[in-house]
Write an enzyme that holds these catalytic residues in place. Structure first.
Site: not given
Length: 367
Positions: A241, A265, A218, A193, A165
């Site tokens: 994403d 997702k 990402e 990400d 993250k």
């Protein structure tokens, strides 16, 4: 078969690590999850779960799930839950948008379809394409040395894929990526990400500073256009994403060569019906996927496992065992991580049984 009632439960899911942090200072300490039970006139019951990642990650939030269900449920009483296409058409006609609120209804109907036919969901979603699926571990945003130490610990548990993250200060993120990549094996995969957290100039700095490393980038920026601009400036493999939020944006991304992989997702796109459609489009165009959800517990993890297990391994970049991040079990029969991988139950439907002593009484019932 007809839907006779829809029950809604709320459950808190505390985290083993105490806090989960990502871009722009966002964090969650206790997740607010919604569990749905669909009752039918034949006695079968279907289950699902939806758990948004707070209220600042996607246009979704925990109370919104339950408010959406309040709007949708009256339109669904008396409908055939096995006619999942019609269920989705009814929901789309009753409520524009809000796919995350529709997702638990869709998934619970798939659970019922599995139970009615005596088949596990992975069979209905395309058949078993692999025996088990590789998992990634998300590493909450902290100081570089702490993140590196956590990665070493999770690698010892069998994980070989890690999602870092980032999306904070560009200098800190450059250090985070270098520090964590340095403790991994050559064969391990690292995804940086940013969760939309970088501006375009910050993203350009970061991808330039880590260009010599084996790392995936990402969702660097807030918009599709900004992210694609960064895609054009780097040779590093690229994942989208948040901006791939349905079949239409996926088709655009494929047509414009906007990504090498996507993060799929289930609740973000409205449930298993649309997730399966997008999964199949990705396979047809050679796009691997991380198959997961925004967050959740045992029931979300079961849905992820079934969709991932029915996806060929070469297109399953990774999946997520969210139930291992929390301290509360909400269902029996859920997938459990073994050496960095998980598989499904072979029981009909999702193969789970909710633990009602944990869920308590419904917070809402529609009949």
């Amino acid at each position: 078969m007809k839907i006779t009632a829809i029950n809604v439960f709320q459950v808190d899911l505390p985290l083993r690590e105490g806090r989960y942090s990502w871009s722009n200072g966002n964090f969650v300490e206790v997740f607010d999850s919604t569990v749905v039970e669909i009752e039918t006139d034949e006695g079968l019951k279907g289950y699902a779960e939806c758990c948004p990642l707070g209220s600042a990650y996607l246009p979704s939030y925990a109370l919104g799930v339950r408010s959406g269900l309040q709007e949708l449920a009256p339109h669904l009483i008396g409908k055939d839950p096995l006619n999942i296409g019609e269920i989705n058409r009814v929901m789309d006609a009753a409520l524009r948008g809000h796919p995350y609120a529709k997702a638990p209804i869709d998934i619970a109907c798939w659970d019922l379809l599995g139970k009615a036919t005596g088949q596990p969901l992975y069979t209905l979603l395309g058949g078993a394409a692999q025996d088990d699926v590789a998992l990634y571990r998300a590493i909450s945003q902290e100081a570089p040395e702490i993140m590196a130490k956590k990665i070493e610990g999770y690698a010892a548990e069998g994980y070989t894929k890690f999602q870092l993250k980032v999306g904070g200060d560009a200098n800190d993120d450059i250090n985070r990526i270098h520090a964590t990549r340095s403790v991994l094996k050559k064969s391990d995969l690292l995804v940086a990400d940013a969760n939309t957290g970088w501006t375009r100039h910050e993203a350009a700095r970061v991808v330039g500073a880590v260009s010599s490393l084996d790392v995936y980038i990402e969702q660097p920026c807030l918009t599709y256009e900004e992210s694609v601009s960064i895609r054009r400036r780097t040779a590093l493999p690229f994942v989208l994403d948040e901006v791939i939020d349905g079949p239409n944006t996926l088709v655009r991304g494929i047509a414009e060569d906007a990504m090498d992989c996507i993060n799929l997702k289930i609740s973000k796109v409205g449930g298993l019906t649309k997730a399966k459609l997008m999964r199949d489009l990705c396979i047809a165009h050679g796009i691997p996927m991380t198959i997961e959800d925004t967050w959740g517990g045992d029931i979300v993890t079961a849905a992820i496992a079934h969709l991932a297990r029915s996806t060929p391994s070469e297109f399953t970049f990774s999946a997520t065992d969210f139930n291992s991040y929390g301290t509360v079990d909400i269902a029996e029969g859920a997938p459990k991580r073994v050496n960095g991988r998980m598989t499904t139950s072979d029981l009909p439907g999702l193969g789970i049984t909710p633990i009602f002593d944990v869920l308590g009484e419904p917070v809402a019932r529609y009949s």
